[in-house]
Write a protein that holds these residues in place. Sequence first.
Motif, PDB file in Angstrom:
ATOM      1  N   ARG A 123     -46.204  29.758  26.068  1.00  6.57           N
ATOM      2  CA  ARG A 123     -44.997  30.105  26.825  1.00  6.57           C
ATOM      3  C   ARG A 123     -44.060  28.916  26.779  1.00  6.57           C
ATOM      4  O   ARG A 123     -44.497  27.765  26.837  1.00  6.57           O
ATOM      5  N   ASP A 124     -42.796  29.164  26.683  1.00  8.37           N
ATOM      6  CA  ASP A 124     -41.823  28.088  26.503  1.00  8.37           C
ATOM      7  C   ASP A 124     -41.416  27.485  27.845  1.00  8.37           C
ATOM      8  O   ASP A 124     -40.707  28.113  28.638  1.00  8.37           O
TER       9      ASP A 124
ATOM     10  N   THR B 286     -40.161  24.224  27.698  1.00  7.63           N
ATOM     11  CA  THR B 286     -39.496  22.998  27.245  1.00  7.63           C
ATOM     12  C   THR B 286     -38.346  22.582  28.165  1.00  7.63           C
ATOM     13  O   THR B 286     -38.000  21.402  28.235  1.00  7.63           O
TER      14      THR B 286
ATOM     15  N   SER C 249     -43.964  20.407  26.235  1.00  6.08           N
ATOM     16  CA  SER C 249     -43.896  20.804  24.832  1.00  6.08           C
ATOM     17  C   SER C 249     -44.591  22.146  24.625  1.00  6.08           C
ATOM     18  O   SER C 249     -45.500  22.525  25.368  1.00  6.08           O
ATOM     19  N   ASN C 250     -44.172  22.883  23.609  1.00 10.02           N
ATOM     20  CA  ASN C 250     -44.819  24.151  23.273  1.00 10.02           C
ATOM     21  C   ASN C 250     -46.182  23.904  22.644  1.00 10.02           C
ATOM     22  O   ASN C 250     -46.371  22.938  21.900  1.00 10.02           O
TER      23      ASN C 250
ATOM     24  N   ASN D 136     -44.222  34.213  15.331  1.00 10.15           N
ATOM     25  CA  ASN D 136     -43.971  33.067  16.197  1.00 10.15           C
ATOM     26  C   ASN D 136     -43.622  31.891  15.299  1.00 10.15           C
ATOM     27  O   ASN D 136     -44.330  31.644  14.308  1.00 10.15           O
TER      28      ASN D 136
END
Length: 622
Positions: free
Chosen positions: A102-103, A105, A110-111, A225
């Motif tokens: 899940r993003d 950022t 960090s991803n 992705n």
Amino acid sequence: MIKKITIVAGISLVLLATACKTKDLKMNAAQKEGISNKKEVVYQVFTRLFGNKNTNNKPWGTLEENGVGKFNDFTGSALQEIKGLGATYIWYTGVPHHALIRDYTAIGISNDDPDVVKGRAGSPYAVKDYYNVNPDLAVNPANRLQEFEALITRTHKAGLKVIIDIVPNHIARKYEGKNNPKGVNDFGANDDVTVEYKRDNNFYYIPNKHFEVPDTDRPLNGEKNPIIDGKFEEYPAKWTGNGSRLAKPDRNDWYETVKVNYGIRPDGSKDFPELPAGFDAKSYKEHFDFWKGKDVPDSWKKFRDIALYWTEKGVDGFRYDMAEMVPYEFWSYMNSAVKVKNPDAFLLAEVYNPNEYRNYIRLGKMDYLYDKVEIYDKLKDVIRGKSLPDGLSDIQNGMADIEHHMLHFLDNHDEQRLASPEFAGSPEKGKPLMVVSTTISTSPTMIYFGQEVGEAGNENGGFGTHSRTSIFDYVGVPNHQRWMNGGKFDGGQSTQSEKDLRDFYKRLLNFSLKSSALMGKYKEIQSVNRHETQGYDSGIYAFTRWSDTQKLIVVTNFSWLTSSNFELKIPSEIIQKWNLKDGNYTLTDQLYDKSSIQLQVLNGEGKAHITIAPSESFIYQL
């Protein structure tokens, strides 16, 4: 040779009698060890699933599609209901920040690479940052730590104590300690990566080799992705969490994690000070004093500091994942430090090797270990018709010196659900197992959220499969959601059978909290009844428990096909210890207040006529 038997639905009968005090009754085991003379009950919750109201349950569903629970879902009402069920501790599983897809950022996280993350929601045992918590669990992810601190406060206000996980054996492949306290270096920051092993390296290395992603099923079920490319940059490659030394681990290895080095050389020898002879009888204070000034591996210090950090925040105890993969000398070092800060800390370890139990209790200073391969596995075999229950006596007698330290459970995040077809087959068939698990020893009892309403783990979350509630996916837990009733926590949507089952758990667990006999002595009466009692069927198991003020007879019928009738024999040895005179005693049911039966003592021996129907439980008191 044990014949295969068909053991079907169960009934459990607890006969409780009170007698005159006897001067020759010795102090019970728990008192001898200086342990609180009352039962503890741990309520394990998978934190991100508990408050989730979304019933979509799409395989591989996103957080938006399938929902997720939050710290804030543990309202005062929810916590009071958990306490009212009989819990004294809540184990909030999956709190430390672990790798997930899940993003985040926007808040400086960090991803994570799906090639080395299991599922979409991620494994709670691939911790990414030990000094913060899972952002999924917060209403405002930027304030996630403050939201968890508020939950600790609410939990304490409700009269409950808090347990969280610590996983010293391994960490996420992409660990990033972005919230380290001042002066704390990240894992591996000072490692010499040119060698396989050095004592103060935090990891083991495979020099001159790049890590290779194992041949697994498609990450995220083949979803597109930008990060998924079948690669993960790690040079040099590190040993994998389960100990694999391959640069390309197997798909069944714990490839999302890396093994932490505790000063065990690759040949298995120890590269640190060892405890002197006789330290198995020493107190945690003496263990703490022993380690003062000792030169220990860097990883020891890092995890000690992590445990003390959470202790300072009000966490009351820890569940240590795969503790037997870490040397007990380290546990002596860390647990004694925790106990010096909080003498009442609840320290629970996942250990599966019976030959090591006493080392981890006495040398590692653990309070409790999983009683998985003894009581749990035996009960599972019995209810599945693979074993007779008689062997329960040998297990209990064999662990008499440590029985208080062996935490009992029938359900947790790793195991098949008690009510699943792969285990008991129905919630009702699990009842006799629960009564035996709760009453046979002085140990704490643990239940897993949803167990008390018959959750069977039927959902296919995506990475996780049925029979276990997935710990890798965003899923809902249907039986639990009906009890949760949109956040009212009142069972408003529960079926009648779910309400009845929860009532059974509530009665049993609260009885265990109040019973002095369950913190007292144990004596099986299985042998005499198996050999001498007519109608005592192969699925029945009986034992006694007592203190100087309370006497219990526990009778359980694991068979789920038929009722049974027999005259239960109470040997003269027990009658004498209980100081019962010849005569009749009226025993009145305390669990459901349904009936009374007679205990007849004649010529120093006792008999009680027992009628056991499928899936019933009774507690009778004199």
